[in-house]
Design an enzyme around this catalytic site. Structure first.
Site, PDB file in Angstrom:
ATOM      1  N   SER A 131     146.033  -2.342-100.739  1.00  0.00           N
ATOM      2  CA  SER A 131     145.096  -1.480-100.315  1.00  0.00           C
ATOM      3  C   SER A 131     145.848  -0.638 -99.144  1.00  0.00           C
ATOM      4  CB  SER A 131     143.810  -2.225 -99.627  1.00  0.00           C
ATOM      5  OG  SER A 131     143.023  -1.174 -98.929  1.00  0.00           O
ATOM      6  N   TYR A 144     139.831  -8.612 -93.869  1.00  0.00           N
ATOM      7  CA  TYR A 144     140.324  -7.922 -94.915  1.00  0.00           C
ATOM      8  C   TYR A 144     141.615  -7.528 -94.920  1.00  0.00           C
ATOM      9  CZ  TYR A 144     140.167  -4.682 -98.949  1.00  0.00           C
ATOM     10  OH  TYR A 144     140.603  -3.981-100.110  1.00  0.00           O
TER      11      TYR A 144
END
Length: 239
Positions: A131, A144
């Site tokens: 990501s 995350y």
């Protein structure tokens, strides 16, 4: 091509699965969502395997399904991911933390470990979905972000180690994409005017990455920009 896709029942995994199937690939879709995974596999003529990527045995079973059904494995797309929505203060949630690290990091570690024998035989490719949150800090979900930083570090570290076996390792690093993982953030992003990536654009970059000859690269996918491997600056060495 024989490909295994974790998190393959929807979102980025499903978009890539459709494209691979159209190109004639033989697919194993691995996901915890049995209804969606089975339905998509039936549409694509693929094999579905229920797989919790945070469990090593499930990853091994998914690879075994590919070898059993098709005789080998050429591509492991380790794509499953979740967010946490918790911080490290009073809002810390141990179960959410364990789940995020289990899916986002262990899922890649276990997936690589399980796939290595088959990929060594084929000289195949590993693609891990990281990501942009793995390249910058994310105040709204630091856990995350930490898990995705770890995936990027793993990909960059494995590249040289696996190169002698002819295995390439790449990371796909999208910005906010139009998938279920957005959850409640979708409304906030709309309010802020932050563009959300169509999954088709993430899939486009996946195939650019797959067609490249590189390894250990982290391909960014950002609205309005042409995707490419991120150019990490060299760290200063000792004097």
């Amino acid at each position: 091509m024989i490909a295994l896709i974790t998190g393959g029942a929807n979102g980025i995994g499903a978009a890539v699965a459709w494209r691979l199937a159209a190109d004639g690939a033989q697919l194993v879709l691995a996901d915890v969502n049995e209804a969606a995974g089975s339905a998509l596999a039936a549409e694509l003529g693929a094999v579905y395997v229920r797989c919790d990527v945070s469990v090593l045995a499930d990853n091994e079973a998914a690879v075994a399904a590919a070898v059993s059904a098709y005789g080998g494995l050429d591509l492991a797309f380790l794509n499953a991911g979740v967010t946490t929505g918790c911080g490290l203060g009073e809002d810390f949630d141990l179960a959410a933390y364990r789940r995020a690290m289990g899916v986002n990091l262990d899922g890649v570690v276990f997936g690589v470990h399980a796939a290595l024998p088959a990929l060594t035989a084929s000289g195949g490719t590993i693609v891990a979905t990281a990501s942009m949150a793995g390249m910058i800090g994310v105040e709204s979900d630091p856990v995350y972000s930490a898990s995705k930083h770890a995936v990027i570090g793993l990909v960059r570290s494995l590249a040289g180690q696996l190169a002698p076996a002819g295995i390439r390792v790449q990371a796909l690093c999208p910005s906010f994409a139009d998938t279920a993982i957005l959850g409640d953030n979708r409304a906030l992003l709309a309010e802020l005017g932050f563009p959300i990536l169509p999954v088709s654009e993430v899939a486009d970059t996946f195939f650019q990455l797959l067609a490249s000859e590189g390894t250990g690269e982290c391909w960014f996918v950002i609205p309005g920009r042409e995707s490419a491997p991120f150019a990490f600056r060299r760290l200063p060495g000792p004097r």
